[in-house]
Design a protein around this motif. Structure first.
Motif, PDB file in Angstrom:
ATOM      1  N   ASP A 130     -10.111  14.495  91.656  1.00 14.17           N
ATOM      2  CA  ASP A 130     -11.072  15.467  91.108  1.00 14.17           C
ATOM      3  C   ASP A 130     -11.825  16.142  92.252  1.00 14.17           C
ATOM      4  OD1 ASP A 130     -13.038  16.729  89.454  1.00 14.17           O
ATOM      5  OD2 ASP A 130     -13.090  15.004  88.110  1.00 14.17           O
TER       6      ASP A 130
ATOM      7  N   HIS B 295     -14.835  16.848  91.590  1.00 14.27           N
ATOM      8  CA  HIS B 295     -16.169  16.384  91.204  1.00 14.27           C
ATOM      9  C   HIS B 295     -16.209  14.867  91.067  1.00 14.27           C
ATOM     10  CE1 HIS B 295     -15.410  20.446  89.512  1.00 14.27           C
ATOM     11  NE2 HIS B 295     -16.569  20.695  90.091  1.00 14.27           N
TER      12      HIS B 295
ATOM     13  N   ASP C 153     -18.124  13.266  88.675  1.00 18.90           N
ATOM     14  CA  ASP C 153     -18.245  12.944  87.244  1.00 18.90           C
ATOM     15  C   ASP C 153     -18.955  11.619  86.998  1.00 18.90           C
ATOM     16  OD1 ASP C 153     -16.967  15.326  86.836  1.00 18.90           O
ATOM     17  OD2 ASP C 153     -15.047  14.482  86.231  1.00 18.90           O
TER      18      ASP C 153
ATOM     19  N   PRO D  91     -27.211  18.004  86.272  1.00 23.93           N
ATOM     20  CA  PRO D  91     -27.820  19.322  86.448  1.00 23.93           C
ATOM     21  C   PRO D  91     -27.467  20.267  85.297  1.00 23.93           C
ATOM     22  CG  PRO D  91     -25.859  19.153  87.821  1.00 23.93           C
ATOM     23  CD  PRO D  91     -26.007  17.823  87.111  1.00 23.93           C
ATOM     24  N   SER D  92     -26.479  19.887  84.461  1.00 19.90           N
ATOM     25  CA  SER D  92     -25.939  20.803  83.459  1.00 19.90           C
ATOM     26  C   SER D  92     -26.067  20.303  82.024  1.00 19.90           C
ATOM     27  CB  SER D  92     -24.445  21.030  83.752  1.00 19.90           C
ATOM     28  OG  SER D  92     -23.735  19.804  83.621  1.00 19.90           O
TER      29      SER D  92
ATOM     30  N   ASN E 103     -23.720  18.680  80.771  1.00 17.90           N
ATOM     31  CA  ASN E 103     -22.331  18.650  80.317  1.00 17.90           C
ATOM     32  C   ASN E 103     -21.745  17.243  80.462  1.00 17.90           C
ATOM     33  OD1 ASN E 103     -22.371  21.401  79.762  1.00 17.90           O
ATOM     34  ND2 ASN E 103     -21.713  21.932  81.844  1.00 17.90           N
TER      35      ASN E 103
ATOM     36  N   GLY F 264     -19.253  15.790  83.116  1.00 19.20           N
ATOM     37  CA  GLY F 264     -19.747  15.336  84.418  1.00 19.20           C
ATOM     38  C   GLY F 264     -20.239  13.899  84.396  1.00 19.20           C
TER      39      GLY F 264
ATOM     40  N   ASP G 247     -23.175  16.125  93.090  1.00 23.99           N
ATOM     41  CA  ASP G 247     -24.599  16.397  92.891  1.00 23.99           C
ATOM     42  C   ASP G 247     -25.429  15.318  93.603  1.00 23.99           C
ATOM     43  OD1 ASP G 247     -24.017  18.610  91.219  1.00 23.99           O
ATOM     44  OD2 ASP G 247     -23.664  17.237  89.538  1.00 23.99           O
TER      45      ASP G 247
ATOM     46  N   GLU H 186     -25.587  11.954  92.027  1.00 26.05           N
ATOM     47  CA  GLU H 186     -24.278  11.297  92.106  1.00 26.05           C
ATOM     48  C   GLU H 186     -24.070  10.677  93.484  1.00 26.05           C
ATOM     49  OE1 GLU H 186     -21.149  13.564  89.310  1.00 26.05           O
ATOM     50  OE2 GLU H 186     -21.846  14.822  90.970  1.00 26.05           O
TER      51      GLU H 186
ATOM     52  N   ASP I  13      -7.990  15.261  87.279  1.00 25.61           N
ATOM     53  CA  ASP I  13      -8.645  16.531  86.954  1.00 25.61           C
ATOM     54  C   ASP I  13      -7.981  17.592  87.826  1.00 25.61           C
ATOM     55  OD1 ASP I  13     -10.396  18.747  86.934  1.00 25.61           O
ATOM     56  OD2 ASP I  13     -12.151  17.456  86.618  1.00 25.61           O
TER      57      ASP I  13
ATOM     58  N   THR J 215     -14.561  24.761  86.091  1.00 23.66           N
ATOM     59  CA  THR J 215     -15.519  24.495  87.169  1.00 23.66           C
ATOM     60  C   THR J 215     -14.788  24.432  88.512  1.00 23.66           C
ATOM     61  OG1 THR J 215     -15.352  22.122  86.587  1.00 23.66           O
ATOM     62  CG2 THR J 215     -17.296  23.297  85.818  1.00 23.66           C
TER      63      THR J 215
ATOM     64  N   GLU K  76      -8.807  19.298  82.170  1.00 26.67           N
ATOM     65  CA  GLU K  76      -9.529  20.491  82.634  1.00 26.67           C
ATOM     66  C   GLU K  76      -8.673  21.750  82.777  1.00 26.67           C
ATOM     67  OE1 GLU K  76     -12.860  20.974  82.973  1.00 26.67           O
ATOM     68  OE2 GLU K  76     -13.522  18.918  82.637  1.00 26.67           O
TER      69      GLU K  76
HETATM   70  N1  ARG Z   1     -21.282  17.854  88.561  1.00 29.10           N
HETATM   71  C1  ARG Z   1     -21.311  18.957  87.653  1.00 29.10           C
HETATM   72  C2  ARG Z   1     -21.998  18.564  86.344  1.00 29.10           C
HETATM   73  O1  ARG Z   1     -22.368  17.437  86.146  1.00 29.10           O
HETATM   74  C3  ARG Z   1     -19.920  19.472  87.382  1.00 29.10           C
HETATM   75  C4  ARG Z   1     -19.004  18.466  86.739  1.00 29.10           C
HETATM   76  C5  ARG Z   1     -17.625  18.989  86.624  1.00 29.10           C
HETATM   77  N2  ARG Z   1     -16.782  18.015  85.984  1.00 29.10           N
HETATM   78  C6  ARG Z   1     -15.511  18.231  85.663  1.00 29.10           C
HETATM   79  N3  ARG Z   1     -14.903  17.253  85.010  1.00 29.10           N
HETATM   80  N4  ARG Z   1     -14.893  19.344  85.952  1.00 29.10           N
HETATM   81  O2  ARG Z   1     -22.178  19.377  85.486  1.00 29.10           O
END
Ligand code: ARG
Ligand code: MN
Ligand code: MN
Length: 303
Positions: free
Chosen positions: A111, A113, A115, A123-124, A126, A129, A167, A170, A214, A228, A259
């Motif tokens: 990945d 990221h 996650d 930060p999102s 989502n 992550g 992040d 993280e 990912d 992303t 993804e």
């Molecule tokens: N670190 C960012 C977040 O928490 C982006 C995460 C992206 N994750 C992914 N599986 N593409 O929002």
């Protein structure tokens, strides 16, 4: 599933992969593929007030339970589960379905990221992550109880490959837990064979290894169809090689590819590349009857 992040379209990836001929490509060299079809997952979001740190929590919980049940059944019937996402939040369900079958499950997290956010660090908001944090027992209580007892992957049983967009919260968590990490730069510096060799050595004590792949781990110039993107990724070629080496190791016991977003793709390029990746991972051999003499390739599994 697309509700783990902001862009509609990742939910269309399995249909796009089927339309791109995935099944035909795989059955050309492996007759033992069963397509179980799609798992029913909500398409409309449900962002309740107060849930900005875990967006679409309820539909993601419902989907995760379905995924967990399905993956659990596949492993119980002694088959290899290959899960096609969807955004990376699906890993919560995949891991919940796997965990009961292993005493010491390892994870390769390929990945851009990490996650490994929690509702406190995201930060999102989502959930895509957050799946690795959930797998380690950190995160929203309702996500932690998916699949019953909950998933508890040990920090020493996780290896990242390709990461480059982490992040601050993280980074602190990874540092504290001392999780093994190979960045995209490490891959370029040391070469993919060394990275895979060290990854498998690190996970040698595991009784199973889940590959969570990912596709944004790969450079977005090769894979534009992701929600992303992060520049400076692993090359397509090195990623094919990584998957061939993992296949030849026979160490991986389950996998998911996540993804892919066909709506964001350019002329189907990313979709076709994901078909290539999955084929490489499942053992598609060099075409044109080319006989290999190098020591690299292990004995072909007669199955
Ligand atoms: N670190 C960012 C977040 O928490 C982006 C995460 C992206 N994750 C992914 N599986 N593409 O929002
Ligand atoms: Mn990613
Ligand atoms: Mn991811």
């Amino acid at each position: 599933m697309w509700l783990g992040q902001a862009c509609y379209g990742a939910n269309l990836a399995p249909a796009a992969l089927r339309a791109a001929g995935l099944q035909k490509r795989l059955t050309a060299f492996n007759q033992d593929i069963i397509d179980l079809g799609d798992i029913p997952i909500a398409v409309a979001g449900q962002c309740e007030a107060g849930e900005q740190q875990v967006k679409n929590l309820q539909p993601i919980i419902a989907a995760s339970n379905e995924i967990a049940r399905c993956v659990d059944r596949i492993v119980a019937s002694d088959r290899f589960p290959l899960v096609l996402g969807g955004d990376h939040s699906i890993a919560i369900g995949t891991l919940a379905g796997l965990i009961g079958h292993y005493d010491n499950l390892g994870i390769i997290w390929y990945d851009a990221h990490a996650d490994i956010n929690t509702p406190a660090t995201t930060p999102s908001g989502n959930i895509h992550g957050m799946p690795l944090a959930v797998a380690m027992g950190s995160g929203h209580a309702e996500l932690l109880s998916i699949g019953g007892a909950g998933v508890r992957i040990k920090p020493e049983n996780i290896v990242y490959i390709g990461v480059r967009d982490i992040d601050p919260g993280e980074a602190a968590f990874i540092d504290e837990q001392q999780i093994k990490l190979y960045t995209a730069e490490d891959v370029g510096r040391w070469g993919m064979p060394a990275i895979i060799e060290q990854t498998l050595a690190h996970l040698a004590a595991c009784d199973g290894i889940h590959l969570s792949f990912d596709i944004d781990g790969i450079d977005p110039l090769a894979m534009p169809g992701v929600g992303t993107p992060a520049a400076g990724g692993v090359s397509y070629r090195d990623s094919i090689l990584a998957l061939q080496l993992l296949e030849q190791s026979r160490a991986v016991t389950s996998a998911e590819f996540v993804e892919l977003n066909p709506v964001l793709d350019k002329d189907g390029q990313t979709t076709r590349a994901v078909v290539d990746l999955i084929a490489a991972f499942l053992g598609e051999f060099t075409p044109c009857g080319l006989q290999r003499t190098a020591a690299g390739r292990q004995e072909q599994d007669p199955a």
